[in-house]
Design a protein around this motif. Structure first.
Motif, PDB file in Angstrom:
ATOM      1  N   ASN A 308     -50.765 -33.124  32.350  1.00  0.00           N
ATOM      2  CA  ASN A 308     -50.481 -34.220  31.425  1.00  0.00           C
ATOM      3  C   ASN A 308     -49.140 -34.881  31.703  1.00  0.00           C
ATOM      4  O   ASN A 308     -49.023 -36.109  31.688  1.00  0.00           O
ATOM      5  CB  ASN A 308     -50.537 -33.723  29.986  1.00  0.00           C
ATOM      6  N   VAL A 309     -48.105 -34.080  31.931  1.00  0.00           N
ATOM      7  CA  VAL A 309     -46.777 -34.635  32.186  1.00  0.00           C
ATOM      8  C   VAL A 309     -46.803 -35.530  33.419  1.00  0.00           C
ATOM      9  O   VAL A 309     -46.300 -36.665  33.407  1.00  0.00           O
ATOM     10  CB  VAL A 309     -45.740 -33.510  32.354  1.00  0.00           C
ATOM     11  N   ASN A 310     -47.400 -35.055  34.488  1.00  0.00           N
ATOM     12  CA  ASN A 310     -47.385 -35.821  35.736  1.00  0.00           C
ATOM     13  C   ASN A 310     -48.347 -36.997  35.708  1.00  0.00           C
ATOM     14  O   ASN A 310     -48.060 -38.056  36.269  1.00  0.00           O
ATOM     15  CB  ASN A 310     -47.705 -34.882  36.896  1.00  0.00           C
ATOM     16  N   GLN A 311     -49.471 -36.840  35.015  1.00  0.00           N
ATOM     17  CA  GLN A 311     -50.417 -37.948  34.912  1.00  0.00           C
ATOM     18  C   GLN A 311     -49.825 -39.093  34.082  1.00  0.00           C
ATOM     19  O   GLN A 311     -49.882 -40.263  34.479  1.00  0.00           O
ATOM     20  CB  GLN A 311     -51.715 -37.439  34.296  1.00  0.00           C
ATOM     21  N   VAL A 312     -49.232 -38.772  32.935  1.00  0.00           N
ATOM     22  CA  VAL A 312     -48.656 -39.810  32.083  1.00  0.00           C
ATOM     23  C   VAL A 312     -47.467 -40.466  32.770  1.00  0.00           C
ATOM     24  O   VAL A 312     -47.300 -41.699  32.725  1.00  0.00           O
ATOM     25  CB  VAL A 312     -48.243 -39.224  30.719  1.00  0.00           C
ATOM     26  N   THR A 313     -46.641 -39.677  33.440  1.00  0.00           N
ATOM     27  CA  THR A 313     -45.471 -40.231  34.125  1.00  0.00           C
ATOM     28  C   THR A 313     -45.892 -41.160  35.260  1.00  0.00           C
ATOM     29  O   THR A 313     -45.311 -42.243  35.445  1.00  0.00           O
ATOM     30  CB  THR A 313     -44.584 -39.102  34.664  1.00  0.00           C
ATOM     31  N   LEU A 314     -46.891 -40.751  36.032  1.00  0.00           N
ATOM     32  CA  LEU A 314     -47.419 -41.635  37.076  1.00  0.00           C
ATOM     33  C   LEU A 314     -47.852 -42.974  36.488  1.00  0.00           C
ATOM     34  O   LEU A 314     -47.546 -44.044  37.029  1.00  0.00           O
ATOM     35  CB  LEU A 314     -48.611 -40.969  37.761  1.00  0.00           C
ATOM     36  N   MET A 315     -48.566 -42.923  35.390  1.00  0.00           N
ATOM     37  CA  MET A 315     -49.078 -44.141  34.769  1.00  0.00           C
ATOM     38  C   MET A 315     -47.936 -45.031  34.288  1.00  0.00           C
ATOM     39  O   MET A 315     -47.946 -46.252  34.507  1.00  0.00           O
ATOM     40  CB  MET A 315     -49.996 -43.773  33.608  1.00  0.00           C
ATOM     41  N   GLN A 316     -46.943 -44.439  33.649  1.00  0.00           N
ATOM     42  CA  GLN A 316     -45.825 -45.232  33.147  1.00  0.00           C
ATOM     43  C   GLN A 316     -45.016 -45.839  34.279  1.00  0.00           C
ATOM     44  O   GLN A 316     -44.585 -46.995  34.211  1.00  0.00           O
ATOM     45  CB  GLN A 316     -44.927 -44.355  32.270  1.00  0.00           C
ATOM     46  N   GLN A 317     -44.782 -45.075  35.344  1.00  0.00           N
ATOM     47  CA  GLN A 317     -43.941 -45.551  36.426  1.00  0.00           C
ATOM     48  C   GLN A 317     -44.632 -46.604  37.288  1.00  0.00           C
ATOM     49  O   GLN A 317     -43.968 -47.447  37.892  1.00  0.00           O
ATOM     50  CB  GLN A 317     -43.496 -44.370  37.298  1.00  0.00           C
ATOM     51  N   ARG A 318     -45.940 -46.558  37.350  1.00  0.00           N
ATOM     52  CA  ARG A 318     -46.658 -47.493  38.199  1.00  0.00           C
ATOM     53  C   ARG A 318     -47.175 -48.700  37.417  1.00  0.00           C
ATOM     54  O   ARG A 318     -47.917 -49.522  37.971  1.00  0.00           O
ATOM     55  CB  ARG A 318     -47.813 -46.769  38.897  1.00  0.00           C
ATOM     56  N   SER A 319     -46.796 -48.824  36.146  1.00  0.00           N
ATOM     57  CA  SER A 319     -47.260 -49.938  35.317  1.00  0.00           C
ATOM     58  C   SER A 319     -46.124 -50.918  35.060  1.00  0.00           C
ATOM     59  O   SER A 319     -45.016 -50.502  34.716  1.00  0.00           O
ATOM     60  CB  SER A 319     -47.781 -49.422  33.964  1.00  0.00           C
ATOM     61  N   PRO A 320     -46.368 -52.226  35.194  1.00  0.00           N
ATOM     62  CA  PRO A 320     -45.363 -53.208  34.783  1.00  0.00           C
ATOM     63  C   PRO A 320     -45.047 -53.042  33.300  1.00  0.00           C
ATOM     64  O   PRO A 320     -45.926 -52.724  32.497  1.00  0.00           O
ATOM     65  CB  PRO A 320     -46.056 -54.551  35.060  1.00  0.00           C
ATOM     66  N   ALA A 321     -43.798 -53.268  32.938  1.00  0.00           N
ATOM     67  CA  ALA A 321     -43.368 -53.026  31.561  1.00  0.00           C
ATOM     68  C   ALA A 321     -44.195 -53.812  30.554  1.00  0.00           C
ATOM     69  O   ALA A 321     -44.507 -53.321  29.465  1.00  0.00           O
ATOM     70  CB  ALA A 321     -41.885 -53.376  31.414  1.00  0.00           C
ATOM     71  N   SER A 322     -44.587 -55.044  30.898  1.00  0.00           N
ATOM     72  CA  SER A 322     -45.311 -55.885  29.962  1.00  0.00           C
ATOM     73  C   SER A 322     -46.774 -55.488  29.816  1.00  0.00           C
ATOM     74  O   SER A 322     -47.486 -56.014  28.955  1.00  0.00           O
ATOM     75  CB  SER A 322     -45.238 -57.353  30.399  1.00  0.00           C
ATOM     76  N   MET A 323     -47.243 -54.555  30.674  1.00  0.00           N
ATOM     77  CA  MET A 323     -48.660 -54.180  30.659  1.00  0.00           C
ATOM     78  C   MET A 323     -48.871 -52.692  30.414  1.00  0.00           C
ATOM     79  O   MET A 323     -49.995 -52.210  30.517  1.00  0.00           O
ATOM     80  CB  MET A 323     -49.325 -54.571  31.989  1.00  0.00           C
ATOM     81  N   THR A 324     -47.826 -51.962  30.096  1.00  0.00           N
ATOM     82  CA  THR A 324     -47.953 -50.513  29.971  1.00  0.00           C
ATOM     83  C   THR A 324     -48.979 -50.119  28.922  1.00  0.00           C
ATOM     84  O   THR A 324     -49.797 -49.211  29.131  1.00  0.00           O
ATOM     85  CB  THR A 324     -46.593 -49.880  29.637  1.00  0.00           C
ATOM     86  N   GLY A 325     -48.964 -50.788  27.771  1.00  0.00           N
ATOM     87  CA  GLY A 325     -49.915 -50.459  26.718  1.00  0.00           C
ATOM     88  C   GLY A 325     -51.352 -50.675  27.162  1.00  0.00           C
ATOM     89  O   GLY A 325     -52.228 -49.849  26.902  1.00  0.00           O
ATOM     90  N   ARG A 326     -51.605 -51.782  27.856  1.00  0.00           N
ATOM     91  CA  ARG A 326     -52.967 -52.088  28.284  1.00  0.00           C
ATOM     92  C   ARG A 326     -53.449 -51.154  29.395  1.00  0.00           C
ATOM     93  O   ARG A 326     -54.599 -50.713  29.394  1.00  0.00           O
ATOM     94  CB  ARG A 326     -53.059 -53.546  28.738  1.00  0.00           C
ATOM     95  N   ILE A 327     -52.569 -50.880  30.355  1.00  0.00           N
ATOM     96  CA  ILE A 327     -52.960 -49.962  31.426  1.00  0.00           C
ATOM     97  C   ILE A 327     -53.166 -48.558  30.863  1.00  0.00           C
ATOM     98  O   ILE A 327     -54.114 -47.855  31.237  1.00  0.00           O
ATOM     99  CB  ILE A 327     -51.911 -49.975  32.546  1.00  0.00           C
ATOM    100  N   ALA A 328     -52.284 -48.144  29.952  1.00  0.00           N
ATOM    101  CA  ALA A 328     -52.454 -46.834  29.314  1.00  0.00           C
ATOM    102  C   ALA A 328     -53.768 -46.788  28.547  1.00  0.00           C
ATOM    103  O   ALA A 328     -54.491 -45.779  28.572  1.00  0.00           O
ATOM    104  CB  ALA A 328     -51.287 -46.551  28.377  1.00  0.00           C
ATOM    105  N   ALA A 329     -54.111 -47.883  27.869  1.00  0.00           N
ATOM    106  CA  ALA A 329     -55.355 -47.927  27.110  1.00  0.00           C
ATOM    107  C   ALA A 329     -56.565 -47.870  28.037  1.00  0.00           C
ATOM    108  O   ALA A 329     -57.543 -47.165  27.752  1.00  0.00           O
ATOM    109  CB  ALA A 329     -55.407 -49.196  26.266  1.00  0.00           C
ATOM    110  N   ALA A 330     -56.505 -48.618  29.146  1.00  0.00           N
ATOM    111  CA  ALA A 330     -57.608 -48.597  30.102  1.00  0.00           C
ATOM    112  C   ALA A 330     -57.782 -47.201  30.681  1.00  0.00           C
ATOM    113  O   ALA A 330     -58.907 -46.692  30.817  1.00  0.00           O
ATOM    114  CB  ALA A 330     -57.355 -49.613  31.209  1.00  0.00           C
ATOM    115  N   PHE A 331     -56.653 -46.557  31.018  1.00  0.00           N
ATOM    116  CA  PHE A 331     -56.691 -45.202  31.575  1.00  0.00           C
ATOM    117  C   PHE A 331     -57.276 -44.232  30.556  1.00  0.00           C
ATOM    118  O   PHE A 331     -58.188 -43.456  30.855  1.00  0.00           O
ATOM    119  CB  PHE A 331     -55.279 -44.777  31.970  1.00  0.00           C
ATOM    120  N   ARG A 332     -56.761 -44.274  29.328  1.00  0.00           N
ATOM    121  CA  ARG A 332     -57.208 -43.332  28.304  1.00  0.00           C
ATOM    122  C   ARG A 332     -58.670 -43.570  27.938  1.00  0.00           C
ATOM    123  O   ARG A 332     -59.432 -42.626  27.747  1.00  0.00           O
ATOM    124  CB  ARG A 332     -56.350 -43.463  27.051  1.00  0.00           C
ATOM    125  N   THR A 333     -59.052 -44.834  27.816  1.00  0.00           N
ATOM    126  CA  THR A 333     -60.430 -45.124  27.425  1.00  0.00           C
ATOM    127  C   THR A 333     -61.401 -44.622  28.486  1.00  0.00           C
ATOM    128  O   THR A 333     -62.425 -43.993  28.171  1.00  0.00           O
ATOM    129  CB  THR A 333     -60.624 -46.628  27.210  1.00  0.00           C
TER     130      THR A 333
END
Length: 397
Positions: A308-333
């Motif tokens: 979980n730590v490494n998966q979430v960190t990868l997602m946050q670091q590889r996402s543009p700041a303005s799209m983090t919520g949407r990319i996180a949502a797409a990943f989680r969904t």
């Protein structure tokens, strides 16, 4: 962390309450499945909304509403009106609200710490949540249930309201998301998040692997109460021991997640975690002994935290700041969609092949997840955040 304490009380108490209301594995598994379905229906919407609103405000409002819902449920249980449909309704409603809360919290963290420090921040945050929610809360459930079936839910409602007050009291500047294009719609913004996730090879492979793991975990968790209380004949105390072992393992995993990533790189850390979890599930499903279950859950929890730590960190670091919520949502969904399927498969497997079958099914799915993740571990995967010293660690070799 306060609300996670309450979550652990509720998540441990709901299956035990369901077992008291029904002996049918598929019915009990449906309670867990219903807790994941809203991610399929509203997860993408929650991410798009999280990128538009004040994330701190969204978090405390959601926790307030969840606290009131659980308080009403506790009252119904206390008055003797507990039923499987009521459990299903509560699980569905709470997870619907969680789609906004989780995406908002994921998007808020990169605005509070440097991207190079996200791994350590995620590890400390998740470890603290496990200490409060698992190691402390899980052993209390059997004791609280002796005081009344509604007691864990009363405590859960209180923690939601306390957490809401704490988040509301924070004095932080919300992240700047920048202006949206004229005429931009939620649908278009959701589509942009999906394309961004699909276009990143590492995140795409990690999402697929997490999907397979979630199918396996859905199968295991949905039937764990039956596995412990019926197959092992260990009762509520054995169930509490299993959940406590999982939480203790998760805490230890929080301390090693970043260290392992520094040695191997984040993707290879996921490979290690998935491999160990596969072995743990084989142990849980094949050895009919409570001590074997405790050891297996301990290892499973530790490696789940590493994942979980490494998966979430990868997602946050590889996402543009303005799209983090949407990319996180797409990943989680996408990844969470496996959990309700796994819950139903687990219930069916328990009914057809025995109460230990879901654990063995989960082991197979984790092995497939490790295999699917191997291509993402190749050294030619691009680095989006070059200041992160563990994203591409050892890649030059």
């Amino acid at each position: 962390m306060v609300s996670r304490f309450g979550d652990a009380l509720r998540n441990a108490a709901l299956p035990l309450l369901a077992v008291r209301l029904s002996a049918e594995p598929l019915v009990i598994a449906s309670v867990t499945a219903c807790g994941y379905v809203p991610w399929l229906l509203f997860g993408l919407l929650g991410g798009a909304v999280a990128d538009r609103v004040d994330q701190r405000r969204a978090m405390w409002v959601v926790d307030t509403v969840r606290g009131l819902l659980v308080a009403a449920f506790a009252l119904a249980v206390g008055l003797g009106h507990a039923s499987i449909p009521l459990l299903l309704a509560l699980a569905f409603a709470l997870t619907t609200l969680q789609t906004l809360f989780d995406n908002a919290s994921t998007a808020l963290l990169p605005a509070l710490v440097d991207r190079a420090a996200l791994g350590g921040a995620n590890a400390r945050l998740m470890t603290g949540q496990q200490i409060a929610g698992g190691l402390i809360a899980a052993p209390l459930v059997p004791l609280l249930l002796t005081a009344g079936a509604c007691t864990p839910f009363v405590a859960d409602a209180g923690t939601f309201l306390v957490a809401a007050a704490l988040v509301a009291s924070l004095r932080i500047r919300p992240p700047q998301s920048g202006p949206r294009p004229a005429g931009s719609t939620l649908r278009a913004e959701i589509g942009a998040g999906l394309r961004a996730l699909w276009g990143d090879r590492t995140l795409r492979a990690t999402c697929l692997a997490t999907l397979l793991c979630n199918i396996g975990m859905g199968a295991l968790i949905a039937t764990l109460a039956l596995h412990v209380t019926r197959w092992l004949d260990a009762g509520d105390t054995g169930y509490a021991a299993a959940m406590t072992a999982y939480s203790a393992g998760s805490i230890s995993g929080g301390f090693i997640a970043q260290r392992l990533a520094r040695r191997t790189g984040r993707v290879r850390a996921l490979l290690v975690a998935g491999s160990v979890q596969t072995g743990s599930l084989l142990l849980v499903g094949s050895v009919r002994d409570l001590s074997a279950l405790v050891v297996g859950m301990l290892l499973l929890g530790a490696m789940n935290m590493v994942w979980n730590v490494n998966q979430v960190t990868l997602m946050q670091q590889r996402s543009p700041a303005s799209m983090t919520g949407r990319i996180a949502a797409a990943f989680r969904t996408a990844s969470t969609s496996g959990a309700p399927l796994g819950a139903i498969l687990g219930g069916a497997a328990a009914r057809l092949y025995g109460l230990n079958a879901p654990a063995l099914l989960a082991a197979v799915l984790f092995a497939l997840a490790v295999t699917s993740l191997i291509p993402a571990g190749k050294p030619d995967v691009r680095a989006v955040a070059p200041d992160d010293d563990v994203m591409t660690a050892r890649a030059a070799r």
